[in-house]
Design a protein around this motif. Sequence first.
Motif, short mmCIF file in Angstrom:
data_model
loop_
_atom_site.label_atom_id
_atom_site.label_comp_id
_atom_site.label_asym_id
_atom_site.label_seq_id
_atom_site.Cartn_x
_atom_site.Cartn_y
_atom_site.Cartn_z
N LYS A 174 0.84 -1.20 0.00
CA LYS A 174 0.00 0.00 0.00
C LYS A 174 0.88 1.26 0.00
CE LYS A 174 -4.11 2.11 1.43
NZ LYS A 174 -4.20 2.99 0.24
N CYS A 175 1.95 1.25 0.80
CA CYS A 175 2.87 2.39 0.82
C CYS A 175 3.43 2.64 -0.58
CB CYS A 175 4.07 2.15 1.74
SG CYS A 175 3.66 2.00 3.47
N ILE A 176 3.81 1.56 -1.25
CA ILE A 176 4.43 1.70 -2.57
C ILE A 176 3.38 2.14 -3.59
CG2 ILE A 176 5.51 0.37 -4.44
CD1 ILE A 176 6.89 -1.24 -2.10
N ASP A 177 2.20 1.54 -3.53
CA ASP A 177 1.12 1.93 -4.46
C ASP A 177 0.76 3.40 -4.29
OD1 ASP A 177 1.08 -0.66 -5.34
OD2 ASP A 177 -0.74 -1.24 -4.25
N ASP A 178 0.74 3.85 -3.03
CA ASP A 178 0.36 5.24 -2.76
C ASP A 178 1.55 6.19 -2.89
OD1 ASP A 178 -2.06 4.18 -2.18
OD2 ASP A 178 -1.95 4.48 0.00
N ALA A 179 2.75 5.63 -3.15
CA ALA A 179 3.98 6.43 -3.24
C ALA A 179 4.17 7.26 -1.97
CB ALA A 179 3.98 7.32 -4.48
N TRP A 180 3.79 6.67 -0.84
CA TRP A 180 3.97 7.37 0.44
C TRP A 180 4.85 6.50 1.34
CZ3 TRP A 180 -0.50 10.64 2.88
CH2 TRP A 180 0.07 11.53 3.81
N VAL A 181 6.16 6.77 1.25
CA VAL A 181 7.09 5.93 2.01
C VAL A 181 7.71 6.65 3.20
CG1 VAL A 181 7.68 4.45 0.04
CG2 VAL A 181 9.01 6.53 0.45
N ALA A 182 7.70 7.97 3.16
CA ALA A 182 8.47 8.73 4.15
C ALA A 182 7.62 9.13 5.35
CB ALA A 182 9.10 9.93 3.46
N GLN A 183 8.04 10.17 6.02
CA GLN A 183 7.40 10.54 7.29
C GLN A 183 5.99 11.11 7.11
OE1 GLN A 183 10.66 13.01 8.37
NE2 GLN A 183 9.55 14.88 8.00
N ASN A 184 5.29 11.25 8.24
CA ASN A 184 3.94 11.82 8.25
C ASN A 184 2.91 10.98 7.51
OD1 ASN A 184 3.98 14.14 9.84
ND2 ASN A 184 5.04 15.29 8.24
N GLY A 185 3.24 9.73 7.24
CA GLY A 185 2.31 8.91 6.47
C GLY A 185 1.16 8.39 7.29
N PRO A 186 0.12 7.89 6.61
CA PRO A 186 -1.07 7.38 7.32
C PRO A 186 -0.78 6.19 8.24
CG PRO A 186 -1.26 7.07 4.92
CD PRO A 186 -0.05 7.89 5.15
N PHE A 187 0.18 5.33 7.86
CA PHE A 187 0.48 4.20 8.75
C PHE A 187 1.14 4.66 10.05
CE2 PHE A 187 0.18 1.47 4.88
CZ PHE A 187 -0.80 0.61 5.37
N VAL A 188 1.85 5.80 9.98
CA VAL A 188 2.50 6.31 11.19
C VAL A 188 1.43 6.65 12.22
CG1 VAL A 188 3.99 8.11 12.14
CG2 VAL A 188 4.48 7.18 9.87
N ARG A 189 0.42 7.38 11.80
CA ARG A 189 -0.65 7.75 12.74
C ARG A 189 -1.43 6.52 13.22
NH1 ARG A 189 -0.29 10.57 16.33
NH2 ARG A 189 -2.47 11.05 16.69
N ARG A 190 -1.68 5.59 12.29
CA ARG A 190 -2.44 4.38 12.68
C ARG A 190 -1.66 3.56 13.70
NH1 ARG A 190 -4.44 1.21 7.46
NH2 ARG A 190 -5.09 -0.32 9.03
N PHE A 191 -0.35 3.42 13.46
CA PHE A 191 0.48 2.65 14.38
C PHE A 191 0.52 3.34 15.75
CE2 PHE A 191 5.11 1.07 15.22
CZ PHE A 191 4.63 0.08 16.06
N GLU A 192 0.73 4.67 15.72
CA GLU A 192 0.78 5.41 16.99
C GLU A 192 -0.53 5.28 17.75
OE1 GLU A 192 3.92 9.01 15.74
OE2 GLU A 192 1.76 9.37 15.63
N GLN A 193 -1.64 5.39 17.03
CA GLN A 193 -2.95 5.34 17.71
C GLN A 193 -3.22 3.96 18.30
OE1 GLN A 193 -5.44 7.11 14.73
NE2 GLN A 193 -4.94 9.18 15.44
N ALA A 194 -2.89 2.91 17.52
CA ALA A 194 -3.10 1.55 18.02
C ALA A 194 -2.23 1.30 19.26
CB ALA A 194 -2.77 0.52 16.93
N PHE A 195 -1.02 1.80 19.21
CA PHE A 195 -0.06 1.61 20.30
C PHE A 195 -0.54 2.35 21.56
CE2 PHE A 195 3.94 1.80 22.59
CZ PHE A 195 4.55 0.61 22.23
#
Length: 365
Positions: A24-45
């Motif tokens: 998904k990161c590669i498909d969305d070309a969003w690999v670096a900081q501030n990405g959606p997975f960063v917030r999701r991981f932080e929130q789940a944690f």
Amino acid sequence: MSDAARTPLSVPVFAGREREYLQKCIDDAWVAQNGPFVRRFEQAFAQYHDRGDAVSTTSGTAALHLALLTLGVGPGDEVVVPSLTFVASANPILYVGATPVFADVERATRGIDPTQLRSLITPRTKAIIIVHLYGHPADTDPLLQIAREHGIPVIEDATEALGSTYKGRLCGTFGDIACFSFNGNKLITTGGGGMVLSPDQESLDRIRHRTLQGRVPGREYIHDVVGFNYTMSNLQAAIGLAQFEQLEHLLERKREVAQRYADGLAGSSKVEFLWEAEWAQSNFWLQTILVAPEQRVATMEQLDAERIESRPFFYPIDQLEPYRKFAADPLPNAQWLHERGVCIPSSVSLDNTAQARVIDALLAL
Ligand SMILES: *Cc1c(COP(=O)(O)O)cnc(C)c1O
């Protein structure tokens, strides 16, 4: 024997949605900081720890560095840290120019010895770093009590203790600031990463600000503090979230492995498998044994001959070159444990046959 037969100390398992999230990161070309997975991981944690927020970092070391900075620790300040821990528990104390004060540990818990802690506190003590070594919680209540009496903040180095509990409460929820690591061999991995928890949202906001080069939100190229490039990438967080989703399973497997070692080694007069204190639930991140000092090297050699990987316990940090000048009193329990402790294969993927070979090799000592 082929190399495949070698039993490693600890290897990660990617059995969840790691590939899907990376794709998904590669498909969305969003690999670096501030990405959606960063917030999701932080929130789940954060949610797992019953906290409102968490801040991801590039490593556990960066998390500890930020914790000290946020508490205002600097030159002239002293920070108490256990002697028996990974060197990264202490390095950030020198990054901020403060002075490490090494504490002895308890043999039973491998955490700071509360009876000694009091004698180490001076008017210059600015923070106490408690470590839950190899996943076993330190005896935290008496440590917090002493810290509170003196009004000294506590940093919890929970880098090895994700999912461990002390008196039913998760490690990482006791300190004013708690730090986690997702390095390659930790319970869950992002290939390198960390996380900060705190009950104080203002501290977390300041930490987040510093991980992003001190950039003023909404204002391009305006920076109001000297920050760091310490924030997690979307790629790291994608793996982290997928790993974190499997946490309960990983904890169960670690416990099964520990139980097998405990049962298998129960009859040994030479090997003591380290189980939990009655108030503790360890995540058994690394499975640990004690042997007689004169047998420690022989034990590791014997395992190696059977193509089984093992490691000695950490060196007491105050005996390492950069820290010798800070060594004060001898720390007998740290030395005692160092001379006897061995970490043995701990992977969640360790199958029963391979584990039986480890146990047999240890019983043959
Ligand atoms: C792994 C570890 C760290 C550092 O974490 P990194 O992510 O490797 O920087 C700090 N303290 C302890 C006790 C650790 O085991």
